[in-house]
Design a protein around this motif. Structure first.
Motif, PDB file in Angstrom:
ATOM      1  N   SER A   1      -1.505   2.408  -4.081  1.00 49.23           N
ATOM      2  CA  SER A   1      -2.403   2.523  -2.925  1.00 49.23           C
ATOM      3  C   SER A   1      -2.236   1.321  -2.011  1.00 49.23           C
ATOM      4  CB  SER A   1      -3.863   2.619  -3.369  1.00 49.23           C
ATOM      5  OG  SER A   1      -4.177   1.478  -4.120  1.00 49.23           O
ATOM      6  N   GLY A   2      -2.707   1.481  -0.788  1.00 45.69           N
ATOM      7  CA  GLY A   2      -2.570   0.422   0.208  1.00 45.69           C
ATOM      8  C   GLY A   2      -3.671  -0.610   0.128  1.00 45.69           C
ATOM      9  N   ARG A   3      -4.744  -0.317  -0.632  1.00 39.53           N
ATOM     10  CA  ARG A   3      -5.851  -1.275  -0.746  1.00 39.53           C
ATOM     11  C   ARG A   3      -6.074  -1.631  -2.205  1.00 39.53           C
ATOM     12  NH1 ARG A   3     -10.653  -0.146   3.211  1.00 39.53           N
ATOM     13  NH2 ARG A   3      -9.687   1.144   4.808  1.00 39.53           N
ATOM     14  N   ASN A   4      -6.568  -2.844  -2.435  1.00 37.18           N
ATOM     15  CA  ASN A   4      -6.814  -3.251  -3.821  1.00 37.18           C
ATOM     16  C   ASN A   4      -8.272  -2.964  -4.210  1.00 37.18           C
ATOM     17  OD1 ASN A   4      -8.352  -5.224  -2.699  1.00 37.18           O
ATOM     18  ND2 ASN A   4      -7.071  -6.938  -3.365  1.00 37.18           N
ATOM     19  N   TYR A   5      -8.671  -3.452  -5.369  1.00 35.74           N
ATOM     20  CA  TYR A   5     -10.020  -3.150  -5.894  1.00 35.74           C
ATOM     21  C   TYR A   5     -11.126  -3.683  -4.991  1.00 35.74           C
ATOM     22  CZ  TYR A   5     -10.587  -7.972  -7.509  1.00 35.74           C
ATOM     23  OH  TYR A   5     -10.711  -9.329  -7.535  1.00 35.74           O
ATOM     24  N   GLN A   6     -10.788  -4.663  -4.155  1.00 33.60           N
ATOM     25  CA  GLN A   6     -11.816  -5.194  -3.228  1.00 33.60           C
ATOM     26  C   GLN A   6     -11.787  -4.467  -1.890  1.00 33.60           C
ATOM     27  OE1 GLN A   6      -9.916  -8.975  -3.461  1.00 33.60           O
ATOM     28  NE2 GLN A   6     -11.740  -9.947  -4.356  1.00 33.60           N
ATOM     29  N   GLY A   7     -10.901  -3.491  -1.779  1.00 33.81           N
ATOM     30  CA  GLY A   7     -10.790  -2.746  -0.514  1.00 33.81           C
ATOM     31  C   GLY A   7      -9.886  -3.451   0.487  1.00 33.81           C
ATOM     32  N   LYS A   8      -9.210  -4.500   0.030  1.00 35.70           N
ATOM     33  CA  LYS A   8      -8.374  -5.272   0.958  1.00 35.70           C
ATOM     34  C   LYS A   8      -7.005  -4.613   1.117  1.00 35.70           C
ATOM     35  CE  LYS A   8      -7.125 -10.023   1.813  1.00 35.70           C
ATOM     36  NZ  LYS A   8      -7.268 -11.402   1.435  1.00 35.70           N
ATOM     37  N   TYR A   9      -6.589  -4.449   2.380  1.00 38.10           N
ATOM     38  CA  TYR A   9      -5.266  -3.873   2.647  1.00 38.10           C
ATOM     39  C   TYR A   9      -4.173  -4.836   2.207  1.00 38.10           C
ATOM     40  CZ  TYR A   9      -6.841  -0.084   5.764  1.00 38.10           C
ATOM     41  OH  TYR A   9      -7.397   1.044   6.279  1.00 38.10           O
ATOM     42  N   ILE A  10      -3.093  -4.277   1.690  1.00 37.47           N
ATOM     43  CA  ILE A  10      -1.960  -5.116   1.274  1.00 37.47           C
ATOM     44  C   ILE A  10      -1.230  -5.709   2.488  1.00 37.47           C
ATOM     45  CG2 ILE A  10      -0.280  -3.213   1.135  1.00 37.47           C
ATOM     46  CD1 ILE A  10       0.592  -4.704  -1.573  1.00 37.47           C
ATOM     47  N   GLY A  11      -1.322  -5.028   3.611  1.00 39.67           N
ATOM     48  CA  GLY A  11      -0.707  -5.500   4.853  1.00 39.67           C
ATOM     49  C   GLY A  11      -1.301  -4.683   5.992  1.00 39.67           C
ATOM     50  N   GLU A  12      -1.011  -5.093   7.191  1.00 44.27           N
ATOM     51  CA  GLU A  12      -1.580  -4.381   8.341  1.00 44.27           C
ATOM     52  C   GLU A  12      -0.980  -2.971   8.436  1.00 44.27           C
ATOM     53  OE1 GLU A  12      -0.925  -6.478  11.986  1.00 44.27           O
ATOM     54  OE2 GLU A  12      -1.670  -4.821  13.220  1.00 44.27           O
ATOM     55  N   PRO A  13      -1.811  -1.923   8.486  1.00 40.08           N
ATOM     56  CA  PRO A  13      -1.243  -0.572   8.596  1.00 40.08           C
ATOM     57  C   PRO A  13      -0.674  -0.324   9.989  1.00 40.08           C
ATOM     58  CG  PRO A  13      -3.666  -0.501   8.392  1.00 40.08           C
ATOM     59  CD  PRO A  13      -3.276  -1.941   8.404  1.00 40.08           C
ATOM     60  N   ALA A  14       0.386   0.501  10.052  1.00 43.90           N
ATOM     61  CA  ALA A  14       1.029   0.785  11.343  1.00 43.90           C
ATOM     62  C   ALA A  14       0.021   1.418  12.303  1.00 43.90           C
ATOM     63  CB  ALA A  14       2.223   1.700  11.132  1.00 43.90           C
ATOM     64  N   PHE A  15      -0.834   2.269  11.775  1.00 43.28           N
ATOM     65  CA  PHE A  15      -1.976   2.828  12.521  1.00 43.28           C
ATOM     66  C   PHE A  15      -2.942   3.334  11.461  1.00 43.28           C
ATOM     67  CE2 PHE A  15       1.330   6.141  12.297  1.00 43.28           C
ATOM     68  CZ  PHE A  15       0.641   7.183  11.677  1.00 43.28           C
ATOM     69  N   PRO A  16      -4.201   3.588  11.793  1.00 45.56           N
ATOM     70  CA  PRO A  16      -5.120   4.029  10.753  1.00 45.56           C
ATOM     71  C   PRO A  16      -4.535   5.242  10.015  1.00 45.56           C
ATOM     72  CG  PRO A  16      -6.276   3.702  12.834  1.00 45.56           C
ATOM     73  CD  PRO A  16      -4.822   3.513  13.124  1.00 45.56           C
ATOM     74  N   ASP A  17      -4.634   5.260   8.719  1.00 44.89           N
ATOM     75  CA  ASP A  17      -4.125   6.353   7.856  1.00 44.89           C
ATOM     76  C   ASP A  17      -2.613   6.331   7.650  1.00 44.89           C
ATOM     77  OD1 ASP A  17      -6.680   7.276   7.868  1.00 44.89           O
ATOM     78  OD2 ASP A  17      -6.300   8.889   9.318  1.00 44.89           O
ATOM     79  N   SER A  18      -1.900   5.396   8.239  1.00 47.09           N
ATOM     80  CA  SER A  18      -0.442   5.386   8.022  1.00 47.09           C
ATOM     81  C   SER A  18      -0.141   4.909   6.602  1.00 47.09           C
ATOM     82  CB  SER A  18       0.235   4.454   9.021  1.00 47.09           C
ATOM     83  OG  SER A  18       1.590   4.277   8.666  1.00 47.09           O
ATOM     84  N   TRP A  19       0.979   5.366   6.055  1.00 46.80           N
ATOM     85  CA  TRP A  19       1.408   4.896   4.719  1.00 46.80           C
ATOM     86  C   TRP A  19       2.230   3.612   4.821  1.00 46.80           C
ATOM     87  CZ3 TRP A  19       6.739   4.713   4.034  1.00 46.80           C
ATOM     88  CH2 TRP A  19       7.527   5.489   4.892  1.00 46.80           C
ATOM     89  N   VAL A  20       2.535   3.192   6.049  1.00 47.03           N
ATOM     90  CA  VAL A  20       3.343   1.984   6.212  1.00 47.03           C
ATOM     91  C   VAL A  20       2.441   0.784   6.512  1.00 47.03           C
ATOM     92  CG1 VAL A  20       5.145   0.847   7.584  1.00 47.03           C
ATOM     93  CG2 VAL A  20       5.367   3.261   7.008  1.00 47.03           C
ATOM     94  N   TYR A  21       2.468  -0.203   5.622  1.00 54.84           N
ATOM     95  CA  TYR A  21       1.762  -1.467   5.823  1.00 54.84           C
ATOM     96  C   TYR A  21       2.814  -2.539   6.052  1.00 54.84           C
ATOM     97  CZ  TYR A  21      -1.622   1.431   3.415  1.00 54.84           C
ATOM     98  OH  TYR A  21      -2.424   2.478   3.056  1.00 54.84           O
ATOM     99  N   LEU A  22       2.508  -3.461   6.928  1.00 52.25           N
ATOM    100  CA  LEU A  22       3.483  -4.518   7.226  1.00 52.25           C
ATOM    101  C   LEU A  22       3.470  -5.549   6.100  1.00 52.25           C
ATOM    102  CD1 LEU A  22       5.413  -6.216   8.853  1.00 52.25           C
ATOM    103  CD2 LEU A  22       3.609  -6.710  10.463  1.00 52.25           C
ATOM    104  N   CYS A  23       4.483  -5.515   5.261  1.00 51.05           N
ATOM    105  CA  CYS A  23       4.557  -6.397   4.086  1.00 51.05           C
ATOM    106  C   CYS A  23       5.929  -7.046   4.035  1.00 51.05           C
ATOM    107  CB  CYS A  23       4.328  -5.588   2.809  1.00 51.05           C
ATOM    108  SG  CYS A  23       2.686  -4.877   2.689  1.00 51.05           S
ATOM    109  N   ALA A  24       6.142  -8.020   4.895  1.00 50.00           N
ATOM    110  CA  ALA A  24       7.469  -8.636   4.981  1.00 50.00           C
ATOM    111  C   ALA A  24       7.692  -9.666   3.875  1.00 50.00           C
ATOM    112  CB  ALA A  24       7.667  -9.263   6.358  1.00 50.00           C
TER     113      ALA A  24
END
Ligand code: BGC
Length: 530
Positions: free
Chosen positions: A360-383
């Protein structure tokens, strides 16, 4: 909002000379996603032609790629567009059923299909662009699916090799980089575990068996790849002097519950094994990863005693062909996910349950792993995670060959986010300044620079292809998202218009600074060097 992978307060200042002079920079596409012309000039049907028509409900906008973005007819103009972008390499795939309409040489070659690719390759080279060619990007000739169920049968190995041989023979005088298979993981997982890609088995599909089929398909994909690689080594390499690789894909993973959560730390290992290791470990040792050996044979709902569920092992002869069967490793990297340990995944059985993780894109605290390309996108910016992944691959698989990033890119939503119901399309002017895409590519280029700096004696990454040359058919997402560096006007003769990110690729492909003041004459530097 802060994201776990936030990295810079300003954009990294990347220059062409931050990279080895021989590094390849380019952009990519695949045949089914762009060509269209599905029934022109004796082309045979492929499994995506059939899948999109048979199951429109599985495609977000019920569309197909019969016309796609009409690359088949617009090829010459598109090569000019590539030239304008200043790219030196263009990654494309060949449509197997355009070259061999019945899938097999004995059923006839299509001279029109072969001519199309000959013209394309010539046109590219006449404009200073090198072709980087994938033999198989998921669009299997439907005749082979009908005859023996495609990659479920080991018969595919011989047919793939003869198809590869035709391509090496026809095009290999000019093509020096070949990828045998694009993303075997996605082909096996999406096509046979969850049924969201052609041929649509697994998931809800009554005939599929997600307990066994994904593993059989993975086995045949690897044997097909290895046989084609060896064919090139034996019969073509001396004369054509090209390189042959395979492209794998994976996310990087972090534990959903944090590094103190032992189960989730284990799940990270399972996730990497069941996606990347599934193919990489056989390429290294001729064996499946340990976790797959352990979990893929355990009793499950459909096979309560585990008796009919076994993993096909590679024979000694197959291992000999498979181990180290690549001159470079292609890697498609888009994003990262958190991995959460799952003991048993309820109604899902087979591969999905065996893998014991949920991404998933968010962890147990609800924190995104990276900025999503747009809301609901499966792509998070994780360089940063790309650096971690590259180091992980290098260490875990004791990799000696170079990696080429064969795909990396971020989508834009075609429609306005605040209006999900009426689907109001964003116009070109609203899309062409694509700050997220710009940042995405810059940060990943910087990640490659940092990864290469860790291995000063021999650069780990020797190529980067931004995905994608232009907007195109996005498989199950249809035309609802846009990955292109060039915008395609779907409502107006499929006209192409550059987005800002295409300038960025132009700059890094030539010798100017990636960042900094916009150049007045974008091509001047390139011209001077020539
Ligand atoms: C595939 C591409 C696709 C991209 C974005 C990759 O897995 O190779 O064909 O367009 O993902 O979804």
């Amino acid at each position: 909002m802060a994201f776990e992978s936030d990295q810079y307060s300003s954009d990294p200042n990347i220059k062409r000379h931050d990279f080895p002079p021989e590094i390849m920079f380019g952009v990519g596409t695949s045949a089914y996603q762009v060509e269209g012309a599905w029934n022109l000039d004796t082309k045979g049907m492929n499994i995506w032609d059939v899948f999109a028509k048979r199951y429109p409900e599985k495609i977000l906008d019920s569309s197909d790629a019969c016309v796609a973005v009409d690359f088949y007819n617009k090829m010459k103009d598109d090569v000019q567009l590539l030239k304008k972008m200043g790219v030196k390499y263009f990654r494309l795939s060949l449509s197997w059923s355009r070259i061999l309409p019945g899938g097999k040489v004995c059923l006839g070659k299509s001279s029109e299909g072969i001519n199309f690719y000959n013209n394309l390759i010539d046109e590219l080279q006449a404009n200073g662009i090198e072709p980087f060619i994938t033999l198989f990007h998921w669009d299997l000739p439907n005749a082979l699916e009908e005859e023996y169920m495609g990659f479920l049968s080991s018969k595919i190995v011989d047919d793939f090799v003869t198809y590869a041989e035709v391509c090496f023979w026809e095009f290999g005088d000019r093509v020096k980089h070949w990828v045998t298979i694009n993303e075997p993981y996605h082909y096996a997982y999406s096509g046979y575990a969850v049924g969201t890609f052609a041929p649509g088995r697994g998931g809800e599909h009554q005939d599929g068996d997600p307990e066994t089929e994904p593993y059989i398909v993975a086995y045949n994909l690897l044997n097909a790849h290895a046989a084609a690689y060896r064919k090139y080594q034996e019969d073509f390499k001396d004369i054509q002097k090209g390189q042959v690789g395979i492209t794998l894909d994976t996310n990087y993973y972090k534990p959903y519950g944090g590094y103190d959560n032992e189960n989730d730390v284990k799940a990270v290992g399972y996730a990497l094994d069941f996606t990347f290791g599934w193919f990489m470990e056989p390429l290294r040792s001729g064996n499946w990863p340990k976790s797959i050996q352990e979990f893929a044979v355990t009793p499950s709902k459909h096979h309560p005693e585990g008796r009919e569920k076994y993993l096909l092992e590679f024979t000694d002869e197959q291992k000999k062909k498979l181990i180290n069967s690549y001159d470079f490793l292609g890697l498609n990297y888009y994003t990262s996910n958190y991995a959460q340990y799952v003991e048993y995944s309820g109604p899902s059985t087979g591969y999905v349950a065996d893998s014991h993780y949920a991404g998933s894109g968010r962890n147990y605290q609800g924190k995104y792993i990276g900025e999503p390309a747009f809301p609901d996108s499966w792509v998070y910016l994780c360089a940063n995670e790309l650096v971690d992944l590259l180091v992980y691959i290098k260490k875990t698989y004791k990799l000696e060959k170079s990696i080429i990033i064969t795909e990396n890119g971020a989508p834009q939503n075609r429609f306005k986010e605040d209006d999900k119901k009426n689907k109001i399309e964003k116009k070109y002017v609203e899309i062409r300044d694509d700050p997220f895409q710009l940042k995405y590519i810059q940060w990943h280029l910087d990640a490659i620079r940092r990864a290469n700096n860790l291995y000063p004696s021999k650069p780990l990454v020797m190529g980067y292809f931004a995905w994608s040359f232009m907007d195109s058919y996005e498989w199950r997402s249809g035309y609802t998202i846009r990955f292109g560096l060039n915008y395609v006007d779907y409502r107006n003769r499929l006209e192409r218009y550059p987005k800002k990110s295409s300038n960025l690729v132009q700059k890094v492909s030539s010798c100017a600074k990636v960042m900094g003041a916009p150049q007045k004459k974008p091509n001047s530097c390139y011209r001077r060097r020539r």
